[in-house]
Motif scaffolding. Structure first.
Motif, PDB file in Angstrom:
ATOM      1  N   LEU A 118       1.463  37.631  -7.235  1.00 15.37           N
ATOM      2  CA  LEU A 118       1.564  36.172  -7.245  1.00 15.37           C
ATOM      3  C   LEU A 118       1.928  35.611  -8.614  1.00 15.37           C
ATOM      4  N   ARG A 119       1.558  36.306  -9.651  1.00 14.36           N
ATOM      5  CA  ARG A 119       1.694  35.759 -11.002  1.00 14.36           C
ATOM      6  C   ARG A 119       2.935  36.240 -11.747  1.00 14.36           C
ATOM      7  N   GLU A 120       3.298  37.489 -11.556  1.00 11.42           N
ATOM      8  CA  GLU A 120       4.279  38.104 -12.447  1.00 11.42           C
ATOM      9  C   GLU A 120       5.719  37.804 -12.075  1.00 11.42           C
ATOM     10  N   ILE A 121       5.976  37.597 -10.785  1.00 11.43           N
ATOM     11  CA  ILE A 121       7.366  37.527 -10.329  1.00 11.43           C
ATOM     12  C   ILE A 121       7.810  36.069 -10.211  1.00 11.43           C
ATOM     13  N   PRO A 122       8.843  35.654 -10.976  1.00 11.52           N
ATOM     14  CA  PRO A 122       9.345  34.280 -10.838  1.00 11.52           C
ATOM     15  C   PRO A 122       9.850  34.069  -9.418  1.00 11.52           C
ATOM     16  N   PHE A 123       9.251  33.128  -8.704  1.00 12.67           N
ATOM     17  CA  PHE A 123       9.559  33.009  -7.281  1.00 12.67           C
ATOM     18  C   PHE A 123      10.995  32.561  -7.074  1.00 12.67           C
ATOM     19  N   GLY A 124      11.671  33.254  -6.153  1.00 10.51           N
ATOM     20  CA  GLY A 124      13.077  33.001  -5.900  1.00 10.51           C
ATOM     21  C   GLY A 124      13.989  33.909  -6.685  1.00 10.51           C
ATOM     22  N   GLN A 125      13.432  34.651  -7.652  1.00 10.31           N
ATOM     23  CA  GLN A 125      14.222  35.544  -8.478  1.00 10.31           C
ATOM     24  C   GLN A 125      13.703  36.974  -8.318  1.00 10.31           C
ATOM     25  N   ASP A 126      14.507  37.933  -8.757  1.00 11.78           N
ATOM     26  CA  ASP A 126      14.033  39.306  -8.768  1.00 11.78           C
ATOM     27  C   ASP A 126      12.931  39.445  -9.813  1.00 11.78           C
ATOM     28  N   GLY A 127      11.942  40.281  -9.512  1.00 15.07           N
ATOM     29  CA  GLY A 127      10.850  40.520 -10.451  1.00 15.07           C
ATOM     30  C   GLY A 127      10.689  42.002 -10.706  1.00 15.07           C
ATOM     31  N   ASN A 128      10.399  42.365 -11.921  1.00 13.84           N
ATOM     32  CA  ASN A 128      10.337  43.773 -12.319  1.00 13.84           C
ATOM     33  C   ASN A 128       8.904  44.286 -12.348  1.00 13.84           C
ATOM     34  N   TYR A 129       8.673  45.422 -11.702  1.00 12.16           N
ATOM     35  CA  TYR A 129       7.372  46.095 -11.794  1.00 12.16           C
ATOM     36  C   TYR A 129       7.498  47.313 -12.690  1.00 12.16           C
ATOM     37  N   THR A 130       6.584  47.432 -13.648  1.00 14.47           N
ATOM     38  CA  THR A 130       6.339  48.694 -14.330  1.00 14.47           C
ATOM     39  C   THR A 130       4.834  48.842 -14.418  1.00 14.47           C
ATOM     40  N   ASN A 131       4.372  50.063 -14.553  1.00 19.39           N
ATOM     41  CA  ASN A 131       2.932  50.279 -14.650  1.00 19.39           C
ATOM     42  C   ASN A 131       2.341  49.558 -15.857  1.00 19.39           C
ATOM     43  N   SER A 132       3.065  49.557 -16.971  1.00 19.16           N
ATOM     44  CA  SER A 132       2.520  48.926 -18.174  1.00 19.16           C
ATOM     45  C   SER A 132       2.441  47.411 -18.040  1.00 19.16           C
ATOM     46  N   ILE A 133       3.431  46.795 -17.378  1.00 22.38           N
ATOM     47  CA  ILE A 133       3.360  45.348 -17.151  1.00 22.38           C
ATOM     48  C   ILE A 133       2.140  45.030 -16.293  1.00 22.38           C
ATOM     49  N   PHE A 134       1.959  45.783 -15.223  1.00 17.94           N
ATOM     50  CA  PHE A 134       0.821  45.568 -14.336  1.00 17.94           C
ATOM     51  C   PHE A 134      -0.497  45.714 -15.091  1.00 17.94           C
ATOM     52  N   LEU A 135      -0.651  46.795 -15.855  1.00 14.82           N
ATOM     53  CA  LEU A 135      -1.921  47.077 -16.536  1.00 14.82           C
ATOM     54  C   LEU A 135      -2.214  46.040 -17.614  1.00 14.82           C
ATOM     55  N   ASN A 136      -1.200  45.646 -18.352  1.00 19.15           N
ATOM     56  CA  ASN A 136      -1.424  44.646 -19.397  1.00 19.15           C
ATOM     57  C   ASN A 136      -1.720  43.272 -18.811  1.00 19.15           C
ATOM     58  N   PRO A 187       3.472  31.234  -9.211  1.00 15.74           N
ATOM     59  CA  PRO A 187       3.165  31.772 -10.543  1.00 15.74           C
ATOM     60  C   PRO A 187       2.730  30.691 -11.534  1.00 15.74           C
ATOM     61  N   GLU A 188       3.388  29.541 -11.458  1.00  9.59           N
ATOM     62  CA  GLU A 188       3.042  28.453 -12.371  1.00  9.59           C
ATOM     63  C   GLU A 188       1.659  27.876 -12.055  1.00  9.59           C
ATOM     64  N   ALA A 189       1.310  27.836 -10.769  1.00 11.40           N
ATOM     65  CA  ALA A 189      -0.025  27.358 -10.400  1.00 11.40           C
ATOM     66  C   ALA A 189      -1.099  28.286 -10.951  1.00 11.40           C
ATOM     67  N   LEU A 190      -0.900  29.581 -10.827  1.00 12.25           N
ATOM     68  CA  LEU A 190      -1.860  30.541 -11.391  1.00 12.25           C
ATOM     69  C   LEU A 190      -1.934  30.421 -12.906  1.00 12.25           C
ATOM     70  N   SER A 245       8.258  33.908 -17.507  1.00 13.68           N
ATOM     71  CA  SER A 245       8.825  32.775 -16.795  1.00 13.68           C
ATOM     72  C   SER A 245       8.895  31.573 -17.731  1.00 13.68           C
ATOM     73  N   PRO A 246       9.763  30.608 -17.440  1.00 14.25           N
ATOM     74  CA  PRO A 246       9.812  29.398 -18.283  1.00 14.25           C
ATOM     75  C   PRO A 246       8.461  28.707 -18.385  1.00 14.25           C
ATOM     76  N   ALA A 247       7.708  28.653 -17.290  1.00 11.10           N
ATOM     77  CA  ALA A 247       6.434  27.926 -17.296  1.00 11.10           C
ATOM     78  C   ALA A 247       5.439  28.527 -18.272  1.00 11.10           C
ATOM     79  N   GLU A 248       5.363  29.871 -18.339  1.00 11.61           N
ATOM     80  CA  GLU A 248       4.355  30.466 -19.203  1.00 11.61           C
ATOM     81  C   GLU A 248       4.752  30.434 -20.681  1.00 11.61           C
ATOM     82  N   MET A 249       6.032  30.150 -20.981  1.00  9.81           N
ATOM     83  CA  MET A 249       6.439  30.054 -22.385  1.00  9.81           C
ATOM     84  C   MET A 249       6.110  28.690 -22.973  1.00  9.81           C
TER      85      MET A 249
END
Length: 731
Positions: free
Chosen positions: A327-345, A408-411, A678-682
């Motif tokens: 719900l948080r990591e992937i900009p909705f409407g766009q492709d989102g990248n998963y890596t183990n390190s992104i998830f863990l961090n 993602p922005e709501a979270l 995402s733009p919102a979290e920056m």
């Protein structure tokens, strides 16, 4: 209750051709969050998901396994329902296209359209893509292959029934013209208009004679109904359309949102409205086509060997950690990248540090200082009132974002309030108040914290239901907080004297390096190889699994190292990024291989492949030993700057355009960080920039500097931030 607002949301129905994976979960968890959110708003919700079980691929897979098609799909569906139960998916109905009620409805629909003249018998000669279940003309093929997935097609000739799709071209064009929000995001709408409507719609093949695993045409049983006339009608058959009990259809149709992956948007936004128009049924209110989940830059796919097991992740790190990532990591409407390190961090930074630590330390302080009994607040100071006001603003903010599908922005807003609480603790120092005997002041601080946590937990309940329930139970909040939002409109709902219970850490902090090593060892030596890039595009009709190129084997990719997002400039260089630096000054001169990027390295790494004119590098001839002098270092001017606005750069997946306030100056910087931020979290971050870099034009935008980042060996980025005011000089 009679006048209660209705909300009907659907996932695509998933194609049970292999093992389920994290990509399968994305749409379903997103829809579950929206369904839960609407229920808490007081809507009468119907949430539909299910499986699309007919077609050539299922028949072929079953034959290979030596079982009947029904036996084959039964096993897959059982496992999918187990997965949905694990993830807490609150669907109201799970439909299968092998359900008798669905079969009967589809046959009635087919017959009605035939009798109206909208379906006719003809002969099909053309090209067929088995994985996509799609027919194509010569003109539609790309290099002789399927235009959706890039795979080989078969030349076929057979007697078929056709739906008069061309008859409804003008009405579909009018739909797009008069309802610009019918299909979102806008890029998908433009794609449908330019690629399908403008070239003209051809009549659609809706039956097969060479396929046996499907719904028979009732008046011509040598034909089975082709997949899209079968699958798309699930959205109405699930509600009892064409049955003896159409009450749900009368109550909930039209659908508020059909949610799906971008590769099946043509079928839902053009063919489905044409079917409905022919049946004189109202059209759904919105089609939303999200992007794909990728793994280290490649599309997640069962047959590519790069799948991520949601069951293992949930078992190892918790169900809500998996939900949060999706719900948080992937900009909705766009492709989102998963890596183990992104998830863990993400688990460490947002859930363990920001949320979990806040709950644990607050409960511990109330236990230690007040025997576990929530004290009544005394006089509120401005700092207390400011936090209370922020809590009362939370619900309106997340409601507006959720209504726009900006989950993602709501979270981000909810976790932002947790971060504000942690800052409040540091500023108020309850331990010092206790030591100094400032009882009344301590009581107010403890109450303010506990009450704000109640707001956070109630707001989190649609997103992380298990975590929210644990927090609310520990803080003796009323159970109504789990069923509605009314309790978090006004600050002060927690009753003084309530028992506050210490609980184990909600999200135990993980050792990122150790966990990445575990994944690498688990997957074996081959899993550390770089994943090959796909040669095709598009995906399976399920809306989740983009297909692989025929005959092209894929290797799994494992993470080898990870970094944690730094909170301040000083801390950033002591983090995991290869232990690359100990001070802020050193961070600017280390090479990218050690984890911290200079401006030139960053531009080449992140955005050099996007058609950007890179800035000049006049210092390419560094001394052979890799060192620079203090005079060289002093040429670099690092300053702090606050991000006041941020947006994606058009026609680029990697670039963000940031507006920065650097003291009295405003700058524009283009940075290749869009895959991980995402733009919102920056917005609101105070970053560190190279301030004296020669401006460069990137995608037609003049970029006046570069944001300092840290990078691990897998190209995962962390933004270097600072606690100081904007415009400060970094030394």
């Amino acid at each position: 209750m009679k006048n209660k607002k209705k909300f009907y949301i659907t996932t695509p129905i998933y194609f049970p051709s292999g093992n389920w994976h994290l990509g399968t979960c994305y749409t379903t968890v997103m829809c579950d969050c929206l369904a839960r959110f609407k229920r808490k708003q007081g809507f009468d919700v119907f949430y539909l998901t299910g499986t699309d079980e007919h077609g050539q691929k299922i028949q072929t897979n079953a034959e290979k396994c030596g079982v009947s098609p029904k036996e084959y799909v039964d096993e897959k569906v059982f496992k999918l329902k187990e997965l949905w139960a694990l993830l807490g998916i609150s669907y109201d109905k799970f439909i299968r296209t092998t359900d008798e009620e669905h079969i009967a409805a589809v046959q009635k629909i087919f017959t009605e359209l035939y009798e109206k003249g909208d379906i006719y018998l003809g002969e099909y000669t053309g090209h067929y893509c088995v994985p996509c279940e799609s027919f194509w003309t010569d003109a539609q093929l790309i290099d002789g292959k399927c235009p959706d997935c890039g795979r080989e097609v078969k030349l076929m000739k057979e007697e078929s029934y056709f739906f008069r799709l061309s008859k409804y071209q003008a009405k579909i064009e009018k739909l797009f013209e008069e309802n610009p929000d019918f299909l979102e995001p806008k890029s998908r709408r433009n794609e449908m208009i330019n690629n399908f409507l403008k070239p003209g719609l051809a009549d659609l093949c809706v039956s097969r004679t060479t396929l046996k695993w499907g719904i028979p045409v009732p008046f011509d049983p040598k034909h089975v109904i082709y997949v899209w006339m079968d699958a798309l009608n699930n959205y109405v058959s699930a509600l009892g359309y064409k049955s003896e009990n159409p009450g749900l259809f009368e109550k909930f149709w039209p659908a508020d949102i059909h949610m799906m992956g971008k590769e099946i948007v043509r079928f839902h936004s053009i063919i489905w409205p044409a079917f409905l128009t022919a049946l004189d049924i109202p059209l759904p209110k919105k089609i939303y086509a999200h992007g794909w989940m990728t793994f280290s830059g490649d599309k997640i796919s069962k047959s590519k060997g790069n799948t991520v097991d949601p069951v293992e992740l949930s078992s190892r790190y918790g169900v809500d950690a998996v939900r949060y990532y999706l719900l948080r990591e992937i900009p909705f409407g766009q492709d989102g990248n998963y890596t183990n390190s992104i998830f863990l961090n993400r688990v460490n930074n947002d859930l363990a540090n920001d949320l979990g630590n806040l709950v644990s330390r607050t409960a511990a302080m109330i236990s230690q200082y007040r025997g576990g009994i929530l004290p009544a607040p005394s006089e509120y100071l401005p700092i207390d009132s400011a936090l209370a006001a922020a809590a009362e603003r939370l619900l309106p903010k997340i409601t507006e974002l959720a209504d726009k599908l900006l989950i993602p922005e709501a979270l981000c807003e909810i976790i932002g309030l947790a971060q504000a609480c942690n800052k409040y603790i540091d500023e108020c120092a309850p331990w010092a108040l206790n030591k100094n005997g400032e009882k009344d002041r301590l009581d107010t601080v403890l109450y303010t914290l506990a009450e704000t946590i109640r707001f956070i937990a109630a707001a989190l309940s649609p997103f992380l239901p298990g975590t929210a329930e644990k927090i609310l139970a520990a803080f003796s909040a009323d159970k109504k907080e789990l069923s509605g939002f009314d309790g978090i409109k006004k600050f002060g709902g927690l009753k003084a004297g309530s028992v506050i219970t210490k609980i184990p850490p909600l999200f135990p902090r993980v050792d990122v390096a150790a966990e990445l090593k575990y994944f690498a060892e688990k997957d074996g030596a081959e899993s550390a190889k770089t994943l090959e890039k796909p040669s095709g595009k598009g995906g399976e009709k399920s809306g989740i699994e983009p297909p692989e190129t025929v005959g092209n084997s894929r290797k799994k990719s494992a993470e080898k190292s990870g970094i944690e997002s730094p909170e301040t400039l000083e801390k950033s260089c002591a983090k995991d990024a290869g232990k690359c630096a100990e001070t802020a000054e050193k961070s600017c001169v280390k090479d990218a291989g050690n984890g911290v990027k200079t401006l030139e390295n960053s531009c080449e790494k992140n955005i050099g492949k996007n058609g950007i004119e890179p800035p000049e590098n006049k210092d390419a001839d560094a001394p052979g030993n890799g060192f620079i002098s203090i005079d060289d270092f002093m040429k670099i001017k690092l300053k702090t700057a606050k991000v006041t606005a941020c947006e994606k750069v058009e026609k680029s997946d990697k670039l963000l355009k940031l507006t920065l306030k650097c003291g009295e100056e405003t700058r524009t910087v283009v940075s290749g960080i869009a895959l991980q931020f995402s733009p919102a979290e920056m917005i609101g971050k105070t970053v560190v920039i190279v301030a004296n870099l020669k401006p460069a034009k990137l995608r037609g935008i003049v970029s006046e500097g570069m944001i300092l980042c840290a990078e691990d060996g897998e190209h995962n980025l962390a933004i270097v931030t600072a606690d100081s005011a904007d415009g400060g000089t970094v030394r």
